[in-house]
Structures are given as C-alpha cells and as structure tokens.
Write an enzyme that holds these catalytic residues in place. Structure first.
Site, PDB file in Angstrom:
ATOM      1  N   TYR A  16       5.655   5.977  -0.733  1.00  0.00           N
ATOM      2  CA  TYR A  16       5.473   4.509  -1.370  1.00  0.00           C
ATOM      3  C   TYR A  16       4.053   3.871  -0.777  1.00  0.00           C
ATOM      4  CZ  TYR A  16       6.113   0.011  -3.967  1.00  0.00           C
ATOM      5  OH  TYR A  16       5.733  -0.985  -4.487  1.00  0.00           O
ATOM      6  N   LYS A  57       0.321   3.742  -2.323  1.00  0.00           N
ATOM      7  CA  LYS A  57      -0.121   2.488  -2.743  1.00  0.00           C
ATOM      8  C   LYS A  57      -1.594   2.437  -1.978  1.00  0.00           C
ATOM      9  CE  LYS A  57       2.623   0.525  -5.390  1.00  0.00           C
ATOM     10  NZ  LYS A  57       2.434   0.256  -6.882  1.00  0.00           N
TER      11      LYS A  57
HETATM   12  P1  NAD Z   1      10.187  -2.726 -12.187  1.00  0.00           P
HETATM   13  O1  NAD Z   1      11.080  -1.613 -11.857  1.00  0.00           O
HETATM   14  O2  NAD Z   1      10.783  -3.983 -12.870  1.00  0.00           O
HETATM   15  O3  NAD Z   1       8.826  -2.237 -13.246  1.00  0.00           O
HETATM   16  C1  NAD Z   1       8.347  -1.288 -13.232  1.00  0.00           C
HETATM   17  C2  NAD Z   1       8.218  -0.732 -14.735  1.00  0.00           C
HETATM   18  O4  NAD Z   1       7.414   0.695 -14.753  1.00  0.00           O
HETATM   19  C3  NAD Z   1       9.586  -0.242 -15.126  1.00  0.00           C
HETATM   20  O5  NAD Z   1       9.945  -1.048 -16.494  1.00  0.00           O
HETATM   21  C4  NAD Z   1       9.709   1.236 -15.613  1.00  0.00           C
HETATM   22  O6  NAD Z   1      10.161   1.781 -16.582  1.00  0.00           O
HETATM   23  C5  NAD Z   1       7.965   1.405 -15.745  1.00  0.00           C
HETATM   24  N1  NAD Z   1       7.728   2.891 -15.461  1.00  0.00           N
HETATM   25  C6  NAD Z   1       8.153   3.595 -14.535  1.00  0.00           C
HETATM   26  N2  NAD Z   1       7.738   4.908 -14.440  1.00  0.00           N
HETATM   27  C7  NAD Z   1       6.954   4.644 -15.639  1.00  0.00           C
HETATM   28  C8  NAD Z   1       6.264   5.877 -16.318  1.00  0.00           C
HETATM   29  N3  NAD Z   1       5.976   7.021 -15.985  1.00  0.00           N
HETATM   30  N4  NAD Z   1       5.409   5.578 -17.255  1.00  0.00           N
HETATM   31  C9  NAD Z   1       5.638   4.271 -17.900  1.00  0.00           C
HETATM   32  N5  NAD Z   1       6.183   3.292 -17.437  1.00  0.00           N
HETATM   33  C10 NAD Z   1       6.998   3.539 -16.175  1.00  0.00           C
HETATM   34  O7  NAD Z   1       9.161  -3.044 -10.948  1.00  0.00           O
HETATM   35  P2  NAD Z   1       8.156  -4.263 -10.423  1.00  0.00           P
HETATM   36  O8  NAD Z   1       8.656  -4.832  -9.187  1.00  0.00           O
HETATM   37  O9  NAD Z   1       8.090  -5.309 -11.582  1.00  0.00           O
HETATM   38  O10 NAD Z   1       6.814  -3.465 -10.189  1.00  0.00           O
HETATM   39  C11 NAD Z   1       5.394  -3.587 -10.815  1.00  0.00           C
HETATM   40  C12 NAD Z   1       4.691  -3.085  -9.858  1.00  0.00           C
HETATM   41  O11 NAD Z   1       4.741  -3.852  -8.734  1.00  0.00           O
HETATM   42  C13 NAD Z   1       4.902  -1.582  -9.188  1.00  0.00           C
HETATM   43  O12 NAD Z   1       3.755  -0.805  -9.159  1.00  0.00           O
HETATM   44  C14 NAD Z   1       5.188  -1.846  -7.897  1.00  0.00           C
HETATM   45  O13 NAD Z   1       5.113  -0.725  -7.011  1.00  0.00           O
HETATM   46  C15 NAD Z   1       4.672  -3.036  -7.471  1.00  0.00           C
HETATM   47  N6  NAD Z   1       4.952  -3.953  -6.427  1.00  0.00           N
HETATM   48  C16 NAD Z   1       6.488  -4.493  -6.695  1.00  0.00           C
HETATM   49  C17 NAD Z   1       6.978  -5.267  -5.389  1.00  0.00           C
HETATM   50  C18 NAD Z   1       8.167  -6.061  -5.415  1.00  0.00           C
HETATM   51  O14 NAD Z   1       8.631  -6.584  -4.466  1.00  0.00           O
HETATM   52  N7  NAD Z   1       9.035  -6.070  -6.613  1.00  0.00           N
HETATM   53  C19 NAD Z   1       6.210  -5.399  -4.334  1.00  0.00           C
HETATM   54  C20 NAD Z   1       4.910  -4.769  -4.230  1.00  0.00           C
HETATM   55  C21 NAD Z   1       4.339  -4.229  -5.310  1.00  0.00           C
END
Ligand code: NAD
Length: 270
Positions: free
Chosen positions: A163, A167
C-alpha cells in the site's frame, strides 16, 4: 459541497472518477454533479454500476451521469470506457484516479500475488487510466488529472503490504505526468487523504475504542469524511487551480504534522 455556483468553473466539463462506487469516489461524483459536470463513474461490477445509476439520475438540469463497468487494471476495459465517454460527451476534461484496494498484512512472507494485485490497481491502474483519458484531454486543449494517494505515500503504513510503496509511487507518477503533459495543457495533482471512514476502512472503525483512539491523534479532533476529500479533489480539478500542477494536497486534519508533538519534552505532555 459546492452548491449550484460555478465559482469552480466546472460547469459543462466532463469528469471521470474511477472507483466511483466507493466512499471517496461517490463523494466526488456528488461534487462534480453539484458543480454542473457531466459525470462518469468507472466501477467494477455491473451490480455496483446499477446501484449508482439508481442513486444518481442520468439527466439533471446541470449535467448528465453515466455509470460504466470498468476494471482499471485492464487496458482493454479502459479503452472501452474511453470510447463510451467519447461517444456520450466527446471526451473527458477531468480524470480522478480514485480506485484503490488495501490488503493488510506484514511484509515478511507477503505473497507476491498480493503485492502485485495491489500495485495493479493502486499504481498501474493510475497510469493506464491517465493514458486513455489524457489523450482525450489533449485533443480538447487540456484537462486535469487528480490522483487519490494517501498520507501512506509519505508515512510508512505498517502491515499494509504494497500500500505505502504503491501510494508513494503514485505521488511521483503524478509529478512526472505533470511535467510530461504540461505542454498539452494537462495538469496532474494528488490529494492525499488521512483517516477517512469508507467501506475500505470501515473495519478499523468498528470498535468505538479504536475510533476514539484514532480521533485523539488528529489535531482537528475528528475522522475525515469522503466529502472532505472530494472538496480538495474538486478544487484541484477546477479552473481555480489552473496554474497548479505537480502538487499534493494532504487532507488529514493535521494528523501528519504530529511527529514532534509525540516526542516527550520535560514539563510538557501533548
Ligand atoms: P472504497 O473501497 O470505498 O472505494 C474504492 C473503490 O474502488 C471501490 O468501489 C472498488 O470497487 C473500486 N475498485 C477497486 N478495484 C477496482 C478496479 N480494478 N477497477 C475499478 N474500480 C475498482 O475505498 P475509499 O476509502 O473510498 O478509497 C478511495 C481511494 O482513497 C483509494 O485509492 C484509497 O487508497 C484512498 N485512501 C483511502 C483512505 C481511507 O481512510 N479510506 C485513506 C487514504 C487514501
């Protein structure tokens, strides 16, 4: 969010969001629709697309909504999505690379398949989607790429396999894209969320004591919301950030500024 005003200058633009069915992606879709964009979700699985299509009307006074079934790890799937966006709206002006996965576990003994799977979505998917939609942006005279990375790009996130490395690579990929694509009027920037409750992170917040302990580490005193992230995404995608490229906005309520506060000092406790 942004309401009906067009201070952002986004009205009439076409915005594509990968992972639109997740927490932060959905908030971005809501934001772009509210700002008057034609808005497209690229999400894996027809069922998720249907759920999105049920929640967002295909036509509003401001803009149109399209849910496409797309796997960002597949160049063919992205090409098909690109063709659908071109057919519906003539091409994209904005791409938000938001799709991401997390496979927790220690690096010692991490199966290579887990490493590769995470990089395929979180890093390669960013490059592949940028290639497809930047081509459209170049033909339209410019555009904006916004990549959702994480504070894990600059702070090692232990027990999370690829991860953090993935990133960190996205942050550099964005800067390289910024340089290579500037001449075509395409900007590339990163939003790095801190702690946010979404389906991806829900398990970390199931225990109220863990949640409270996490909140204590955030100077702003609360865990972030998907809407907090979408606000920064919309700004970087907008005309208001027209001279901003190769940059990162960290949206973490101050969490990542706490290193020195954690170091004990005589006569002072944080
Ligand atoms: P989430 O799991 O709610 O959403 C991620 C979405 O990406 C999901 O709907 C999933 O189906 C989709 N996805 C996964 N693989 C895919 C693929 N191959 N093709 C198309 N879609 C795909 O997660 P989130 O928390 O909303 O995360 C969104 C972004 O934010 C991510 O990149 C995550 O790493 C980043 N992020 C999240 C957090 C947190 O605390 N939630 C913190 C830092 C960064």
């Amino acid at each position: 969010m942004t309401g009906g005003m067009d201070w952002l200058g986004l009205g009439g633009r076409t915005a594509v969001v990968t992972g639109g069915g997740g927490g932060i992606g959905r908030a971005c879709l809501e934001g772009f629709l509210a700002a008057g964009c034609n808005t497209v979700s690229l999400e894996m699985g027809a069922a998720r697309g249907k759920a999105l299509a049920a929640d967002f009307p295909a036509e509003t006074e401001a803009g149109r909504f399209l849910a496409l079934d797309c796997d960002v790890t597949s160049p063919e799937s992205l090409e098909r999505a690109g063709e659908a966006v071109a057919a519906a709206f003539g091409g994209a002006d904005i791409l938000v690379n938001n799709a991401g996965i997390l496979r927790p576990g220690p690096l010692a003994g991490l199966p290579l398949g887990d490493w590769k799977a995470m990089l395929a979505v979180n890093l390669e998917g960013v490059l592949l989607a940028s290639q497809v939609f930047a081509r459209q942006m170049a033909a339209r005279g410019g555009g904006a790429l916004v990549h959702v990375a994480s504070i894990a790009a600059s702070q090692p996130q232990p027990f999370s396999g690829a991860y953090s490395p993935g990133k960190a690579a996205v942050a550099m990929l964005s800067r390289q894209l910024a340089f290579e694509m500037a001449a075509e009027g395409i900007r590339s920037n990163v939003v790095s969320p801190g702690l946010v409750v979404t389906p991806l992170s829900a398990a970390f917040y199931a225990d109220p004591q863990v949640r409270a302990a996490r909140e204590r580490h955030v100077p702003a005193g609360r865990i972030g919301t998907p809407a907090d992230m979408a606000e920064a995404v919309l700004f970087l995608a907008s005309a208001r950030a027209g001279y901003v490229t190769g940059q990162e906005i960290v949206v973490d309520g101050g969490l990542s500024q706490g290193l020195m506060a954690a170091v004990p000092r005589p006569g002072y406790t944080a």
